[in-house]
Design an enzyme around this catalytic site. Structure first.
Site, short mmCIF file in Angstrom:
data_model
loop_
_atom_site.label_atom_id
_atom_site.label_comp_id
_atom_site.label_asym_id
_atom_site.label_seq_id
_atom_site.Cartn_x
_atom_site.Cartn_y
_atom_site.Cartn_z
N GLU A 93 41.04 -9.45 13.03
CA GLU A 93 40.10 -10.13 13.93
C GLU A 93 40.73 -11.43 14.45
O GLU A 93 40.72 -11.71 15.64
CB GLU A 93 38.80 -10.44 13.19
CG GLU A 93 37.81 -11.21 14.05
CD GLU A 93 36.43 -11.40 13.39
OE1 GLU A 93 36.21 -10.88 12.27
OE2 GLU A 93 35.58 -12.06 14.00
N SER B 31 28.12 -11.91 7.86
CA SER B 31 27.41 -13.17 7.60
C SER B 31 25.93 -12.95 7.29
O SER B 31 25.30 -12.04 7.82
CB SER B 31 27.49 -14.08 8.84
OG SER B 31 28.82 -14.26 9.22
C1 LIG Z 1 29.89 -16.35 18.60
C2 LIG Z 1 29.80 -15.95 17.16
C3 LIG Z 1 29.86 -14.62 16.84
C4 LIG Z 1 29.74 -14.22 15.51
N1 LIG Z 1 29.75 -12.88 15.23
C5 LIG Z 1 29.60 -12.46 13.96
C6 LIG Z 1 29.54 -11.07 13.66
O1 LIG Z 1 29.63 -10.22 14.55
N2 LIG Z 1 29.35 -10.70 12.39
C7 LIG Z 1 29.25 -11.60 11.38
O2 LIG Z 1 29.10 -11.20 10.23
N3 LIG Z 1 29.28 -12.95 11.62
C8 LIG Z 1 29.46 -13.39 12.90
N4 LIG Z 1 29.49 -14.74 13.17
C9 LIG Z 1 29.26 -15.68 12.09
C10 LIG Z 1 30.48 -16.50 11.69
O3 LIG Z 1 31.43 -15.71 11.02
C11 LIG Z 1 29.93 -17.63 10.81
O4 LIG Z 1 29.10 -18.44 11.61
C12 LIG Z 1 31.03 -18.49 10.23
O5 LIG Z 1 31.79 -17.75 9.30
C13 LIG Z 1 30.47 -19.76 9.57
O6 LIG Z 1 29.46 -19.46 8.67
P1 LIG Z 1 28.04 -20.21 8.73
O7 LIG Z 1 27.54 -20.13 10.13
O8 LIG Z 1 27.20 -19.65 7.65
O9 LIG Z 1 28.37 -21.72 8.45
P2 LIG Z 1 28.57 -22.39 7.01
O10 LIG Z 1 29.50 -21.55 6.20
O11 LIG Z 1 27.25 -22.72 6.44
O12 LIG Z 1 29.34 -23.70 7.40
C14 LIG Z 1 28.66 -24.88 7.92
C15 LIG Z 1 29.73 -25.96 8.12
O13 LIG Z 1 30.32 -26.31 6.84
C16 LIG Z 1 31.73 -26.15 6.92
N5 LIG Z 1 32.24 -25.62 5.64
C17 LIG Z 1 31.73 -24.60 4.93
N6 LIG Z 1 32.48 -24.37 3.83
C18 LIG Z 1 33.50 -25.27 3.87
C19 LIG Z 1 34.61 -25.51 3.02
N7 LIG Z 1 34.83 -24.80 1.90
N8 LIG Z 1 35.46 -26.52 3.36
C20 LIG Z 1 35.27 -27.25 4.50
N9 LIG Z 1 34.21 -27.04 5.35
C21 LIG Z 1 33.35 -26.07 5.02
C22 LIG Z 1 31.96 -25.13 8.01
O14 LIG Z 1 33.27 -25.24 8.56
C23 LIG Z 1 30.88 -25.51 9.01
O15 LIG Z 1 31.30 -26.59 9.81
C24 LIG Z 1 29.60 -15.18 14.49
C25 LIG Z 1 29.56 -16.53 14.81
C26 LIG Z 1 29.65 -16.93 16.13
C27 LIG Z 1 29.59 -18.38 16.45
#
Ligand SMILES: Cc1cc2nc3c(=O)[nH]c(=O)nc-3n(C[C@H](O)[C@H](O)[C@H](O)COP(=O)(O)OP(=O)(O)OC[C@H]3O[C@@H](n4cnc5c(N)ncnc54)[C@H](O)[C@@H]3O)c2cc1C
Length: 381
Positions: free
Chosen positions: A238, A123
């Site tokens: 995962e 991410s």
């Molecule tokens: C506890 C925790 C541990 C994590 N550990 C890691 C890690 O070790 N390495 C790593 O790389 N990442 C990690 N992450 C990140 C995690 O993979 C991302 O937070 C997640 O994939 C969502 O991406 P974002 O936060 O950028 O949200 P966004 O992608 O910006 O999404 C924001 C909102 O919009 C919604 N949304 C986005 N696109 C769509 C769509 N096409 N259709 C419908 N809804 C949509 C999402 O569901 C969400 O509600 C971690 C996250 C958490 C909470």
């Protein structure tokens, strides 16, 4: 379909149960680092770390059924988890699947011995659900890639020796085709890790900055441009791991015991809620059996991994909310981990806050619903 243990599986279950009873730390010992190290060593010596990995890479060569029995018995005993984290759950399997013989020899045994901790760098601030948009670049310069960019939410990066990094090696109309996985040594110059504080008060994840980090080409996993394929299969591992490792039955038992003790089990609304959650736990059990059946047949099934991850994370949140409802004001004793004897070492308040992250980590619930809609149900986009 008969889902009960065959005689040889039952014999293995009894053997594992006895072994856990003899070796697992007692609840009072579970915060003692020396005792946890001994537990980790005992698990390794018994062949229970990397239990289903092939023997040639130092695994225990257990069948997937035996691995599932081991997981179930560890959960039933509320034993501390098998050490190894991401290295064990998806980095090691990806290296076994896509690595060169040298990479397998270098990284896999160290994961099993617990010498290397891995983090996962997918991410970025502008690339989460839409991961293929990521901008961290890896530009080839002779026998190194020069990496620049920023990752975020990188769990345990502050404790890790290596990062399973997804970076862009080329730009083109198909965003996925330009992505490559690098196995990055976290001690290389130019890497800065900044911890982020979570709602629980812990600092489990981080921002990671890469400034002209020179990563040797022999640390590339698979081919240039193969990163998307590798990460898709790692994400199935995962999500499968997240779904399988979560101990919903234990939490349900704790909720029922608590409701009986404080008299809430006589309340019809509470009873209805507990019944709904119990049905959810049963559905999850059969759905996990289906996931196991796919594993046994060597099928990589993104649909079932997504639906189980989605279902488990929602169920666990609903369980921890129900626990707070049943506890009432006692749930405010957040700082007292032993506030309730029914829920192991973490307090119900802590669990409630921690579980918020489960519907985001590993891909959000909305994204899992999209995968199910498009790939399982075949609905139009
Ligand atoms: C506890 C925790 C541990 C994590 N550990 C890691 C890690 O070790 N390495 C790593 O790389 N990442 C990690 N992450 C990140 C995690 O993979 C991302 O937070 C997640 O994939 C969502 O991406 P974002 O936060 O950028 O949200 P966004 O992608 O910006 O999404 C924001 C909102 O919009 C919604 N949304 C986005 N696109 C769509 C769509 N096409 N259709 C419908 N809804 C949509 C999402 O569901 C969400 O509600 C971690 C996250 C958490 C909470």
């Amino acid at each position: 379909m008969d889902l009960s243990d065959a005689p040889h599986e039952h014999a293995f279950r009894v053997q594992v149960r006895d072994w856990i009873a003899a070796h697992a730390p007692r609840p009072a010992e579970r915060r003692d680092p020396a005792r946890l190290r001994r537990w980790a060593q005992d698990l390794r010596e018994a062949g229970f770390v990397g239990a289903s990995w092939p023997k040639e890479y130092g695994g225990g060569s257990l069948t997937s059924e035996q691995q599932a029995i081991l997981n179930e018995e560890l959960a039933r005993a509320d034993a501390p988890p098998i050490p190894g984290g991401m290295g064990l759950l998806w980095v090691g399997p990806a290296i076994i699947r896509y690595g060169t013989p040298e990479q397998k020899a270098r990284y896999v045994p160290a994961i099993l011995r617990g010498e290397h901790t891995w983090c996962t760098g997918y991410s970025e601030p502008n690339a989460g659900s839409d991961l293929a948009s990521l901008r961290t670049s890896a530009v080839r310069d002779g026998d190194v890639y020069v990496v620049n960019g920023q990752k975020i939410w990188t769990t345990v990066a502050h404790l890790s020796n290596y990062c399973f990094l997804l970076a862009r090696t080329s730009d083109g109309p198909a965003k996925q085709a330009g992505l490559t996985v690098l196995l990055v040594d976290m001690t290389l110059p130019g890497i800065e890790v900044r911890p982020l504080r979570q709602i629980t008060g812990d600092c489990e994840f981080n921002e990671v900055f890469f400034s002209d980090v020179r990563v040797p080409v022999d640390a590339r996993l698979g081919d240039e441009g193969q990163g998307w394929t590798i990460v898709r299969s790692a994400l199935v591992d995962e999500r499968t791991g997240m779904a399988a490792s979560i101990r919903v039955d234990k939490d349900l038992d704790g909720l029922i015991a608590l409701a009986r003790r404080n008299g809430k089990s006589a309340d019809p609304v509470t009873r209805q809620k507990i019944a709904e959650l119990a049905i959810g736990c049963h559905v999850l059990r059969w759905s996990s059996a289906r996931m196991l059946s796919d594993l046994l047949h060597g099928r990589l099934n993104p649909g079932i991994a997504s639906s189980n991850k989605y279902f488990t994370s929602n169920l666990l949140q609903a369980l921890s909310e129900a626990v707070l409802d049943v506890m009432g004001m006692d749930a405010l004793l957040y700082e007292q981990p032993d506030a309730s004897p029914d829920f192991g070492s973490a307090s119900p308040g802590y669990r409630f806050l921690y579980n918020r992250c489960l519907t985001i980590a590993g891909g959000t619930s909305e994204v899992q619903r999209n995968i199910m809609a498009q790939r399982v149900l075949g609905l139009p986009r």
